[in-house]
Design an enzyme around this catalytic site. Structure first.
Site, PDB file in Angstrom:
ATOM      1  N   ASP A 280     -23.507 -16.357  -6.057  1.00  0.00           N
ATOM      2  CA  ASP A 280     -23.253 -15.414  -4.978  1.00  0.00           C
ATOM      3  C   ASP A 280     -21.785 -15.007  -5.097  1.00  0.00           C
ATOM      4  O   ASP A 280     -20.970 -15.701  -5.726  1.00  0.00           O
ATOM      5  CB  ASP A 280     -23.571 -16.026  -3.605  1.00  0.00           C
ATOM      6  CG  ASP A 280     -23.760 -14.930  -2.550  1.00  0.00           C
ATOM      7  OD1 ASP A 280     -23.352 -13.776  -2.795  1.00  0.00           O
ATOM      8  OD2 ASP A 280     -24.314 -15.224  -1.474  1.00  0.00           O
TER       9      ASP A 280
HETATM   10  C1  BGC Z   1     -24.184 -11.946  -0.158  1.00  0.00           C
HETATM   11  C2  BGC Z   1     -25.184 -11.599  -1.233  1.00  0.00           C
HETATM   12  C3  BGC Z   1     -24.821 -10.298  -1.888  1.00  0.00           C
HETATM   13  C4  BGC Z   1     -23.404 -10.404  -2.430  1.00  0.00           C
HETATM   14  C5  BGC Z   1     -22.924  -9.131  -3.087  1.00  0.00           C
HETATM   15  C6  BGC Z   1     -22.756 -11.898  -0.667  1.00  0.00           C
HETATM   16  O1  BGC Z   1     -21.856 -12.048   0.366  1.00  0.00           O
HETATM   17  O2  BGC Z   1     -24.454 -13.242   0.339  1.00  0.00           O
HETATM   18  O3  BGC Z   1     -26.473 -11.518  -0.689  1.00  0.00           O
HETATM   19  O4  BGC Z   1     -25.730  -9.990  -2.885  1.00  0.00           O
HETATM   20  O5  BGC Z   1     -22.514 -10.696  -1.353  1.00  0.00           O
HETATM   21  O6  BGC Z   1     -22.720  -8.144  -2.134  1.00  0.00           O
END
Ligand code: BGC
Length: 748
Positions: free
Chosen positions: A238
């Protein structure tokens, strides 16, 4: 060492040989070049990853992971909270396929979704992005989404792996989950997606699982994901989940995102040069990232996304996702020629998606009031009913006056963008008090009042259920929601949505109530496997609307049901008839119970479902094949799935609390052999096929030595069966080391 398109890829690609690349390049492949891009290498272009899941969020300018900066227009399909209510695999796959076209048209190789975390607690701020409280439904729909997307040549990233069920302190929080709940509830949805639809990537979550960050959790990323589930793709972090690149690599993480910090690659190079990191680990990750580049490069021929067709699909999906929760006196569908009072700001400013990284710049937006007017033949008035800045009493008075003068009122209620979002959790599940006052006043003036709900996480509906004659709940419906709601109100679409999450009477009834969101960066999953309906059912708690609930404008009669065990499958056939006035769709649900069990069990668990479209008066049958393995529980004594032998009851119906047929079946058990030790009880030793007879003959010998005692009577056995074997000697039984060793020997 070389790579080529792996067996499950969508097309073949150029081979690349990481061994020929310098260590710096190999290490560098494990982190992105920038916020949304990998590096390019071995002649392969860089790959773009972006959010996801219910629309493509490409940011041409400033980049962020919270949905703040602008993004290119794209179709906003219903977020998972809405789409899940369709219970329709084929529809979800079509949405995935359309997302692939939009991704490719915007140059995206991997779309960051689906999010298959379990809705553990109604307050989780991100529940709008998750499918369900049930792992079978979440995993099944998640797998369909991946299949659709990847069939279009775009990779998925199943997220957030794992046990990321709250937003509170999400980058540090430690999810303390027992082995059964982890396997049966929280990992299960991921396992289904990984094994059924083979996603290109899995995204590890921010949080810790039982003390170890997901990004550094070798048990999770390697033992479970790769070795036990056979995952052959790449693990992506993530955004911002990796703090220690070397530890993450060793755990099995291949690509740390976002990119742009070369010092992290330098750490990897330094660790290899210092002999602290096996270069083979770096190479394995590099191969997996290069494989992604190959896959993406093989799917770059131009695609034009048909935004009109996608809008039509978004509208169809929204229509299928609307659940009719209540319909007293068949108030719905509305007559087109009646006078209608539409009430509530959401009718003109609809809430149709959630906030945060998944926020899509919708290419179009259907406004409910406009769509209602377009379908109505009679007069339609509008009153906002609530809103900021205005005098609330006047707003209510205006709404009441309009409702009293009309033949029916449609009141739009729900949660605003600020009430829930990625990044924080809610503290309650109430609708705003002002909205409930409005509804009370409108319903008093107009008994024919319909409520239309919009919200991401579940809301308390006890008052709405008491006051409104009819209730439509679409959760969040995406850009076509306005027309879909109007279609359902006037009967152009016969609703068939089913709740994917229980609506409790009170937040306090939620199984996780006392263990959410935790404290001091720790959350104990104290309710174990009793999540969602499993927990409400086990404690016989009344709910406002149960899991799986949803009505129709027609009626269905469940005629017959049969089940047979055929090898490794349980085949269930249900025949039903549409007995009502119009064509419609039923969602047949099959739950399983094990009334007599050695382990703690939920009273029932969803094991299969099938949608069936039936014309008015028609009879049809659905056949659902349930693998025997799906009846297994996780046995932490042997660290494996085990089917307990005996009678199971299949409970078949239209919701978790409207069971029409029950069928008993017998399954043979897996005959699990728990390794015996001195600490095993007499009961456990007796149950063992090898040691049991040995112990009996030992007892028989001592009985022979004491002819006046009924040493082996059932009463006697019951009394001693909980005594650990090794402690018998404390009660004067002469158990020498040799005798014990002989007893416990595994071989016959
Ligand atoms: C979120 C993800 C997301 C990523 C990119 C993170 O903060 O938890 O779900 O894909 O950011 O935006």
């Amino acid at each position: 060492m070389s790579i080529s398109e792996p067996p499950h890829g969508t097309s073949s690609g150029a081979a690349a040989d990481p061994a020929s690349l310098p260590l710096q390049v190999r290490a560098g492949l494990g982190s992105g070049e920038s916020f949304w891009h990998t590096k390019s290498a071995a002649g392969l272009p860089a790959l773009t990853l972006t959010d996801g899941p219910h629309g493509v969020r490409v940011q041409p300018g400033l980049a962020d992971h919270l949905g703040l900066a602008a993004s290119a227009p794209a179709t906003c399909f219903p977020p998972a909270a809405g789409l899940a209510q369709s219970w329709d695999r084929a529809l979800v796959a079509r949405v995935g396929r359309a997302l692939a076209d939009e991704s490719r048209a915007l140059g995206v190789g991997i779309l960051l979704g689906p999010a298959v975390n379990i809705k553990r607690d109604p307050r989780c701020g991100r529940n709008f992005e998750y499918f369900s409280e049930d792992p079978f439904l979440s995993g099944t729909l998640g797998a369909a989404w991946v299949e659709g997307l990847q069939a279009g040549g775009v990779g998925a990233s199943v997220k957030h792996f794992a046990a990321n069920n709250a937003e509170y302190d999400r980058m540090r929080s430690d999810s303390r989950v027992g082995p059964r709940a982890l396997r049966e509830i929280y990992l299960k949805s991921f396992e289904r997606v990984v094994t059924e639809s083979r996603p290109w990537t899995v995204m590890c979550s921010y949080n810790k699982i039982n003390g170890v960050y997901a990004s550094e959790n070798r048990w999770l990323l390697t033992d479970v994901l790769r070795h036990q589930w056979g995952f052959a793709g790449a693990v992506v972090s993530d955004w911002g989940a990796v703090t220690d690149r070397v530890a993450a690599l060793v755990a099995g993480l291949d690509l740390a995102m976002p990119g742009g910090d070369p010092s992290l690659d330098a750490d990897v190079v330094a660790a290899v040069e210092a002999g602290r990191l096996d270069p083979a680990v770096v190479d394995a990750a590099a191969v997996r990232v290069l494989t992604l580049l190959v896959r993406a490069a093989a799917n770059t021929d131009p695609v034009v996304a048909d935004l009109d067709a996608h809008h039509a699909l978004a509208r169809e999906a929204a229509g299928r996702s609307i659940a009719l929760l209540k319909n007293t006196g068949d108030l719905l569908p509305l007559r087109a020629d009646g006078a209608l009072a539409v009430v509530g700001e959401f009718a003109v400013h609809p809430r149709y998606q959630g906030g945060g990284s998944s926020h899509v710049n919708a290419a179009r937006l259907d406004i409910p009031l406009d769509e209602i007017r377009a379908r109505a033949a009679g007069a339609v008035t509008y009153a906002p009913g609530y809103g900021s800045g205005d005098d609330p009493q006047r707003l209510i008075d205006d709404a009441v006056a309009g409702a009293a003068a009309a033949d029916a009122a449609v009141v739009f209620l729900g949660l605003s963008d600020h009430a829930e979002s990625e990044g924080y959790d809610r503290v309650d599940i109430a609708l705003p008090a002002g909205q409930l006052r409005l509804l009370e006043a409108v319903a008093a003036a107009q008994p024919r009042t319909v409520v239309v709900l919009c919200h991401g996480g579940v809301v308390r509906l006890a008052e709405v259920d008491r006051l409104a004659a009819a209730v439509l709940d679409g959760a969040l419906l995406g850009q076509g929601g306005g027309s879909a709601v109007a279609d359902v109100l006037f009967g152009l679409v016969n609703p068939s949505g089913r709740l994917a999450e229980t609506v409790p009477e009170r937040l306090q009834d939620a199984p996780s109530f006392l263990n959410f969101p935790g404290e001091h960066s720790r959350v104990l999953y104290g309710e174990g496997i009793f999540v969602g309906y499993r927990g409400y059912d086990a404690r016989a708690i009344e709910v406002t609307y149960p899991f799986g609930h949803g009505l129709s404008y027609t009626t269905f009669r469940y005629d017959t049901a049969a089940a047979a065990v055929e090898g490794e499958e349980i085949v269930v056939t249900v025949s039903l008839t549409n007995t009502g006035p119009r064509d419609g769709r039923e969602v047949v649900q099959i739950y399983a119970a094990k009334p007599v069990s050695d382990i703690a069990r939920a009273p029932q668990e969803l094991r299969g479902f099938q949608v069936v479209d039936l014309a008015r008066g028609a009879t049809g049958a659905v056949t659902v094949r349930i693998p025997r393995a799906d009846f297994a529980y996780w046995d932490d004594r042997v660290d494996d799935w085990v089917v307990e032998g005996g009678e199971y009851v299949l409970r078949i119906g239209s919701s978790s609390r409207n069971i029409v047929h029950t069928i008993a079946i017998h399954l043979d058990g897996d005959g699990v052999r728990v390794p015996l030790t001195e600490n095993s009880t007499i009961g456990e030793v007796l149950a063992d096929p090898v040691a049991g007879p040995r112990l009996i003959s030992m007892f028989q010998q001592s009985a022979a030595a004491m002819p006046d005692q009924d040493s082996l009577g059932t009463g006697m056995l019951k009394m001693i069966e909980s005594i650990p074997l090794g402690r018998l000697k404390l009660f004067g039984v002469a158990l020498t080391r040799e005798v014990l060793d002989h007893l416990l020997q595994a071989d016959p």
